[in-house]
Design a protein around this motif. Structure first.
Motif, PDB file in Angstrom:
ATOM      1  N   VAL A   1      42.867  39.672  31.565  1.00  0.00           N
ATOM      2  CA  VAL A   1      42.964  38.524  30.644  1.00  0.00           C
ATOM      3  C   VAL A   1      42.253  37.280  31.201  1.00  0.00           C
ATOM      4  N   ILE A   2      42.003  37.273  32.503  1.00  0.00           N
ATOM      5  CA  ILE A   2      41.487  36.043  33.125  1.00  0.00           C
ATOM      6  C   ILE A   2      40.206  35.515  32.445  1.00  0.00           C
ATOM      7  N   PRO A   3      39.183  36.360  32.233  1.00  0.00           N
ATOM      8  CA  PRO A   3      37.974  35.807  31.594  1.00  0.00           C
ATOM      9  C   PRO A   3      38.168  35.439  30.119  1.00  0.00           C
ATOM     10  N   LEU A   4      39.289  35.832  29.541  1.00  0.00           N
ATOM     11  CA  LEU A   4      39.486  35.586  28.099  1.00  0.00           C
ATOM     12  C   LEU A   4      40.229  34.283  27.819  1.00  0.00           C
ATOM     13  N   ILE A   5      40.765  33.646  28.881  1.00  0.00           N
ATOM     14  CA  ILE A   5      41.519  32.399  28.658  1.00  0.00           C
ATOM     15  C   ILE A   5      40.740  31.197  29.204  1.00  0.00           C
ATOM     16  N   ASP A   6      41.265  29.986  28.984  1.00  0.00           N
ATOM     17  CA  ASP A   6      40.458  28.787  29.250  1.00  0.00           C
ATOM     18  C   ASP A   6      40.585  28.260  30.666  1.00  0.00           C
ATOM     19  N   GLU A   7      41.715  28.532  31.288  1.00  0.00           N
ATOM     20  CA  GLU A   7      41.983  27.882  32.565  1.00  0.00           C
ATOM     21  C   GLU A   7      43.030  28.707  33.297  1.00  0.00           C
ATOM     22  N   ILE A   8      42.973  28.760  34.645  1.00  0.00           N
ATOM     23  CA  ILE A   8      44.096  29.392  35.346  1.00  0.00           C
ATOM     24  C   ILE A   8      44.570  28.499  36.495  1.00  0.00           C
ATOM     25  N   SER A   9      45.859  28.622  36.800  1.00  0.00           N
ATOM     26  CA  SER A   9      46.436  27.784  37.853  1.00  0.00           C
ATOM     27  C   SER A   9      45.849  28.190  39.202  1.00  0.00           C
ATOM     28  N   GLU A  10      45.956  27.281  40.162  1.00  0.00           N
ATOM     29  CA  GLU A  10      45.449  27.539  41.519  1.00  0.00           C
ATOM     30  C   GLU A  10      46.128  28.795  42.095  1.00  0.00           C
ATOM     31  N   GLU A  11      47.437  28.886  41.844  1.00  0.00           N
ATOM     32  CA  GLU A  11      48.233  30.016  42.348  1.00  0.00           C
ATOM     33  C   GLU A  11      47.738  31.349  41.763  1.00  0.00           C
ATOM     34  N   ALA A  12      47.541  31.372  40.451  1.00  0.00           N
ATOM     35  CA  ALA A  12      47.067  32.598  39.792  1.00  0.00           C
ATOM     36  C   ALA A  12      45.677  32.976  40.306  1.00  0.00           C
ATOM     37  N   LYS A  13      44.886  31.942  40.594  1.00  0.00           N
ATOM     38  CA  LYS A  13      43.524  32.192  41.115  1.00  0.00           C
ATOM     39  C   LYS A  13      43.615  32.872  42.480  1.00  0.00           C
ATOM     40  N   MET A  14      44.489  32.364  43.334  1.00  0.00           N
ATOM     41  CA  MET A  14      44.607  32.941  44.681  1.00  0.00           C
ATOM     42  C   MET A  14      45.174  34.361  44.630  1.00  0.00           C
ATOM     43  N   ILE A  15      46.086  34.584  43.729  1.00  0.00           N
ATOM     44  CA  ILE A  15      46.682  35.919  43.600  1.00  0.00           C
ATOM     45  C   ILE A  15      45.699  36.858  42.895  1.00  0.00           C
ATOM     46  N   GLY A  16      44.916  36.299  41.991  1.00  0.00           N
ATOM     47  CA  GLY A  16      43.935  37.107  41.268  1.00  0.00           C
ATOM     48  C   GLY A  16      44.525  37.784  40.049  1.00  0.00           C
ATOM     49  N   ALA A  17      45.640  37.254  39.554  1.00  0.00           N
ATOM     50  CA  ALA A  17      46.299  37.874  38.400  1.00  0.00           C
ATOM     51  C   ALA A  17      47.095  36.832  37.624  1.00  0.00           C
ATOM     52  N   VAL A  18      47.148  37.032  36.303  1.00  0.00           N
ATOM     53  CA  VAL A  18      47.893  36.139  35.408  1.00  0.00           C
ATOM     54  C   VAL A  18      48.993  36.953  34.733  1.00  0.00           C
ATOM     55  N   ASN A  19      50.240  36.469  34.793  1.00  0.00           N
ATOM     56  CA  ASN A  19      51.303  37.179  34.065  1.00  0.00           C
ATOM     57  C   ASN A  19      51.929  36.319  32.975  1.00  0.00           C
ATOM     58  N   THR A  20      51.455  35.064  32.853  1.00  0.00           N
ATOM     59  CA  THR A  20      51.998  34.174  31.825  1.00  0.00           C
ATOM     60  C   THR A  20      50.865  33.310  31.277  1.00  0.00           C
ATOM     61  N   ILE A  21      50.767  33.255  29.945  1.00  0.00           N
ATOM     62  CA  ILE A  21      49.762  32.396  29.307  1.00  0.00           C
ATOM     63  C   ILE A  21      50.505  31.371  28.458  1.00  0.00           C
ATOM     64  N   VAL A  22      50.146  30.107  28.615  1.00  0.00           N
ATOM     65  CA  VAL A  22      50.750  29.053  27.797  1.00  0.00           C
ATOM     66  C   VAL A  22      49.658  28.439  26.931  1.00  0.00           C
ATOM     67  N   ASN A  23      49.970  28.274  25.654  1.00  0.00           N
ATOM     68  CA  ASN A  23      49.015  27.680  24.716  1.00  0.00           C
ATOM     69  C   ASN A  23      49.271  26.178  24.605  1.00  0.00           C
ATOM     70  N   ASN A  24      48.451  25.397  25.302  1.00  0.00           N
ATOM     71  CA  ASN A  24      48.601  23.939  25.265  1.00  0.00           C
ATOM     72  C   ASN A  24      47.615  23.353  24.265  1.00  0.00           C
ATOM     73  N   ASN A  25      48.073  23.140  23.064  1.00  0.00           N
ATOM     74  CA  ASN A  25      47.225  22.583  21.995  1.00  0.00           C
ATOM     75  C   ASN A  25      45.894  23.310  21.875  1.00  0.00           C
ATOM     76  N   GLY A  26      45.964  24.621  21.873  1.00  0.00           N
ATOM     77  CA  GLY A  26      44.748  25.414  21.666  1.00  0.00           C
ATOM     78  C   GLY A  26      44.058  25.819  22.954  1.00  0.00           C
ATOM     79  N   ARG A  27      44.494  25.285  24.079  1.00  0.00           N
ATOM     80  CA  ARG A  27      43.928  25.669  25.374  1.00  0.00           C
ATOM     81  C   ARG A  27      44.844  26.677  26.048  1.00  0.00           C
ATOM     82  N   LEU A  28      44.325  27.873  26.302  1.00  0.00           N
ATOM     83  CA  LEU A  28      45.170  28.903  26.914  1.00  0.00           C
ATOM     84  C   LEU A  28      45.095  28.803  28.441  1.00  0.00           C
TER      85      LEU A  28
END
Ligand code: ATR
Length: 296
Positions: free
Chosen positions: A77-104
């Protein structure tokens, strides 16, 4: 019950995965919404890899509040969303996506789940030896959390494919200077480190129902009575590894703690409300007991 999706309010949340057999997330989050009287719904979105980009587009189009992500899409999912947290970047995986006014925005709450599971033992882990079985996505979140929050002296990764463990050792060695990282796929080497470790963690799926008699402990290794043993597998509630640990007189931490901990953090990101932990724990245990009855 009829499914009614509306894009007017951000009230939809769900879990994205493939071959989702029995996720506990819908029951856990739904019970939490109900307890706090929150107007959200939580569904299961099981899609093939080809459909994943369309699903992410639908989450945007239908103004979902967010989603959890499970196997096999935590990296995809990483290339399909707009931004990832520093933590998710270091781990290399996303398990939660939040939609902030259209920004995932992608997060990894598994690390928080590990932190919550082990926080009680923080002093014992600090400056001590830790052995981690596995070198997959769950291992990365676990190793990140243990190194970041508890600063052990050593982390040894025990994995059947040494190369997979070495990738993590190389990457995390440069990021966490207080901890020395090692790896092995040899039983004797692992057994020696297991003997002196304060904490053992299984991050593989070994021991998961229905293969409940399996565990990752190498043949010559013995659990010591003063050790802490954490298994991220939560079905069964007491895995073969945890049973061995309990029999040896060690302290055990069940995977249910991590399940609830990652869920709590995701819930807070979605709703900005505190997670009603007791209610969620009750529901998850009930569901696990129920599934055990179904298998038996
Ligand atoms: P996840 O993302 O859920 O962690 P994964 O990336 O498939 O899943 O990683 C699974 C981990 O469990 C890997 O470290 C895997 O070992 P390999 O790197 O050798 O593949 C380990 N694992 C899975 N099944 C195993 C088994 N039966 N015995 C030993 N290790 C196993």
């Amino acid at each position: 019950m009829k499914l009614r999706i509306s894009s007017e309010h951000q009230r939809h949340i769900g879990i994205i995965g493939h071959h989702i057999v029995h996720s506990l997330s819908p029951a856990m989050h739904t019970a939490a919404f109900k307890k706090l009287n929150l107007d959200y719904d939580y569904g299961v979105m099981d899609v093939t890899p080809e459909m994943l980009p369309n699903l992410i587009a639908a989450i945007r189009a239908l103004n979902f509040r967010g989603a959890n992500v499970t196997v096999p899409y935590k990296e995809k999912v990483i290339p399909l969303i707009d931004e990832i947290s520093e933590e998710a970047k270091m781990i290399g995986a996303v398990n939660t996506i939040v939609n902030n006014n259209g920004r995932l925005v992608g997060y990894n709450t598994d690390a928080h789940g590990v932190y919550i599971s082990l926080a009680y033992y923080a002093e014992e882990i600090k400056n001590n030896h830790v052995v981690i079985f596995g070198a997959g996505g769950a291992a990365r979140a676990t190793i990140y959390a243990v190194a970041k929050f508890f600063s052990p002296k050593r982390i040894m990764i025990v994995n059947r494919t040494l190369d997979n463990a070495n990738v993590i050792v190389d990457e995390f060695s440069t990021k966490f200077r207080l901890t020395k990282f090692f790896s092995t796929s040899e039983n004797e080497v692992a057994a020696r480190e297991i003997e002196v470790a304060a904490l053992l963690i299984n991050t593989t799926s070994v021991g998961m129902s229905p293969s409940v008699h399996l565990h990752t402990l190498p043949p010559l290794a013995e659990i010591q009575k003063d050790q802490i043993v954490f298994d991220i597998v939560y079905n069964p509630l007491e895995t073969a590894l945890l049973k061995l640990a309990r029999t040896a007189g060690a302290r055990t931490v069940s995977g249910i703690e991590m399940l609830l901990g990652q869920g709590a953090k995701a819930f807070e990101l979605f709703t900005h409300n505190e997670f009603p932990m007791h209610v969620a724990r009750e529901v998850v245990i009930k569901e696990l007991m129920q599934s055990r009855r179904n298998i038996a």
